[in-house]
Design a protein around this motif. Structure first.
Motif, short mmCIF file in Angstrom:
data_model
loop_
_atom_site.label_atom_id
_atom_site.label_comp_id
_atom_site.label_asym_id
_atom_site.label_seq_id
_atom_site.Cartn_x
_atom_site.Cartn_y
_atom_site.Cartn_z
N PRO A 7 2.12 8.68 2.56
CA PRO A 7 1.61 9.72 1.65
C PRO A 7 0.96 9.14 0.39
O PRO A 7 -0.04 9.66 -0.10
CB PRO A 7 2.85 10.54 1.27
CG PRO A 7 3.91 10.15 2.23
CD PRO A 7 3.54 8.83 2.82
N TYR A 8 1.50 8.04 -0.10
CA TYR A 8 0.93 7.40 -1.28
C TYR A 8 -0.44 6.79 -0.98
O TYR A 8 -1.33 6.79 -1.83
CB TYR A 8 1.87 6.34 -1.84
CG TYR A 8 3.14 6.92 -2.43
CD1 TYR A 8 3.10 7.68 -3.59
CD2 TYR A 8 4.36 6.71 -1.82
CE1 TYR A 8 4.24 8.22 -4.13
CE2 TYR A 8 5.52 7.25 -2.36
CZ TYR A 8 5.45 8.01 -3.52
OH TYR A 8 6.59 8.55 -4.04
N ILE A 9 -0.58 6.25 0.21
CA ILE A 9 -1.87 5.68 0.61
C ILE A 9 -2.93 6.77 0.65
O ILE A 9 -4.03 6.61 0.12
CB ILE A 9 -1.75 4.96 1.96
CG1 ILE A 9 -0.82 3.75 1.85
CG2 ILE A 9 -3.11 4.53 2.47
CD1 ILE A 9 -0.42 3.17 3.20
N TRP A 10 -2.60 7.89 1.29
CA TRP A 10 -3.56 9.01 1.34
C TRP A 10 -3.92 9.49 -0.05
O TRP A 10 -5.09 9.74 -0.36
CB TRP A 10 -2.96 10.17 2.14
CG TRP A 10 -3.08 10.00 3.61
CD1 TRP A 10 -2.09 9.64 4.48
CD2 TRP A 10 -4.26 10.16 4.39
NE1 TRP A 10 -2.60 9.57 5.76
CE2 TRP A 10 -3.92 9.88 5.73
CE3 TRP A 10 -5.57 10.50 4.10
CZ2 TRP A 10 -4.84 9.95 6.77
CZ3 TRP A 10 -6.48 10.57 5.15
CH2 TRP A 10 -6.12 10.29 6.45
N GLU A 11 -2.91 9.63 -0.91
CA GLU A 11 -3.16 10.10 -2.27
C GLU A 11 -4.03 9.11 -3.04
O GLU A 11 -4.94 9.51 -3.78
CB GLU A 11 -1.82 10.30 -2.98
CG GLU A 11 -1.94 10.89 -4.36
CD GLU A 11 -0.59 11.11 -5.01
OE1 GLU A 11 -0.59 11.48 -6.19
OE2 GLU A 11 0.46 10.93 -4.35
N LEU A 12 -3.77 7.84 -2.86
CA LEU A 12 -4.56 6.81 -3.54
C LEU A 12 -6.01 6.84 -3.08
O LEU A 12 -6.93 6.73 -3.90
CB LEU A 12 -3.95 5.43 -3.28
CG LEU A 12 -4.58 4.25 -3.99
CD1 LEU A 12 -4.52 4.44 -5.50
CD2 LEU A 12 -3.89 2.96 -3.59
N ALA A 55 -6.52 0.26 0.12
CA ALA A 55 -5.74 1.36 0.68
C ALA A 55 -6.20 1.70 2.10
O ALA A 55 -5.38 1.94 3.00
CB ALA A 55 -5.83 2.59 -0.22
N LEU A 56 -7.51 1.71 2.32
CA LEU A 56 -8.03 1.97 3.67
C LEU A 56 -7.63 0.86 4.64
O LEU A 56 -7.30 1.13 5.80
CB LEU A 56 -9.55 2.11 3.63
CG LEU A 56 -10.10 3.40 3.02
CD1 LEU A 56 -11.59 3.30 2.80
CD2 LEU A 56 -9.77 4.58 3.91
N GLU A 57 -7.64 -0.37 4.16
CA GLU A 57 -7.23 -1.50 5.00
C GLU A 57 -5.76 -1.37 5.40
O GLU A 57 -5.40 -1.60 6.56
CB GLU A 57 -7.46 -2.80 4.23
CG GLU A 57 -7.08 -4.04 4.97
CD GLU A 57 -7.30 -5.28 4.12
OE1 GLU A 57 -6.36 -6.09 4.05
OE2 GLU A 57 -8.39 -5.43 3.53
N LEU A 58 -4.92 -0.97 4.46
CA LEU A 58 -3.51 -0.79 4.76
C LEU A 58 -3.31 0.35 5.75
O LEU A 58 -2.50 0.25 6.68
CB LEU A 58 -2.72 -0.54 3.47
CG LEU A 58 -1.21 -0.39 3.61
CD1 LEU A 58 -0.61 -1.62 4.26
CD2 LEU A 58 -0.58 -0.14 2.26
N GLN A 59 -4.06 1.42 5.58
CA GLN A 59 -3.98 2.55 6.49
C GLN A 59 -4.38 2.13 7.92
O GLN A 59 -3.71 2.48 8.89
CB GLN A 59 -4.88 3.68 5.99
CG GLN A 59 -4.84 4.92 6.83
CD GLN A 59 -5.82 5.96 6.32
OE1 GLN A 59 -6.75 5.63 5.59
NE2 GLN A 59 -5.60 7.18 6.70
N ASN A 60 -5.43 1.37 8.04
CA ASN A 60 -5.86 0.88 9.35
C ASN A 60 -4.85 -0.10 9.94
O ASN A 60 -4.63 -0.13 11.16
CB ASN A 60 -7.24 0.23 9.27
CG ASN A 60 -8.33 1.24 9.03
OD1 ASN A 60 -8.21 2.39 9.42
ND2 ASN A 60 -9.39 0.81 8.38
N TYR A 61 -4.25 -0.90 9.10
CA TYR A 61 -3.24 -1.85 9.55
C TYR A 61 -2.05 -1.13 10.16
O TYR A 61 -1.51 -1.54 11.18
CB TYR A 61 -2.81 -2.74 8.38
CG TYR A 61 -1.92 -3.89 8.78
CD1 TYR A 61 -2.44 -5.00 9.43
CD2 TYR A 61 -0.56 -3.84 8.53
CE1 TYR A 61 -1.64 -6.05 9.81
CE2 TYR A 61 0.26 -4.89 8.91
CZ TYR A 61 -0.29 -5.99 9.55
OH TYR A 61 0.52 -7.02 9.93
#
Length: 140
Positions: A7-12, A55-61
């Motif tokens: 949720p924090y990644i999406w918010e960021l 943040a996008l890189e972490l989401q893809n990871y």
């Protein structure tokens, strides 16, 4: 860890996109003379882009992680007598934890730098050029 971070990644990502839009809307046209404030705004946009990309890189990871785990766990189920697959799952968990931890630390560093940059230059970012006292009205 993933359940907490998602949720924090999406918010960021959403917040960084909103910040980019807001700053882009107040950038004045480039004129001769002092464009220092515009350069502050552009640098701020670059920093926001760094945060968003991390943040996008972490989401893809995270997405890739689930695919890899599914493949390894399927092999563990198919070949329960091979211990290497079990070790591969444990190693994967450790590597993912380490990678995510480093990425979160990087994101925090970018966010701290961005907060410092915006806080110190908030007036220049919000109102990039002072209104000329000579030209308050066209019809004077």
């Amino acid at each position: 860890m993933i359940r907490i971070l998602k949720p924090y990644i999406w918010e960021l990502i959403e917040d960084s996109r909103l910040l980019k839009i807001l700053i882009s809307l107040v950038i004045p046209k480039i004129e001769d003379g002092n464009n220092f404030v515009v350069s502050i705004q552009e640098y701020t946009l670059e920093e926001i882009e760094l945060v968003e990309n991390d943040a996008l890189e972490l989401q893809n990871y995270i997405k890739d992680y689930f695919n890899i785990v599914a493949d390894i766990v399927a092999k563990v189920a198919k070949y329960p007598h091979i211990d290497d697959y079990r070790h591969a799952v444990r190693d994967l968990y450790e590597n993912v934890y380490r990678q995510m931890r480093h990425t979160v630390i990087d994101i925090c560093g970018h966010c701290f730098a961005l907060h410092d940059l915006i806080t110190k230059n908030l007036d220049n970012i919000k109102t990039p050029r002072a209104v000329d006292s000579h030209c308050t009205s066209l019809y004077v």
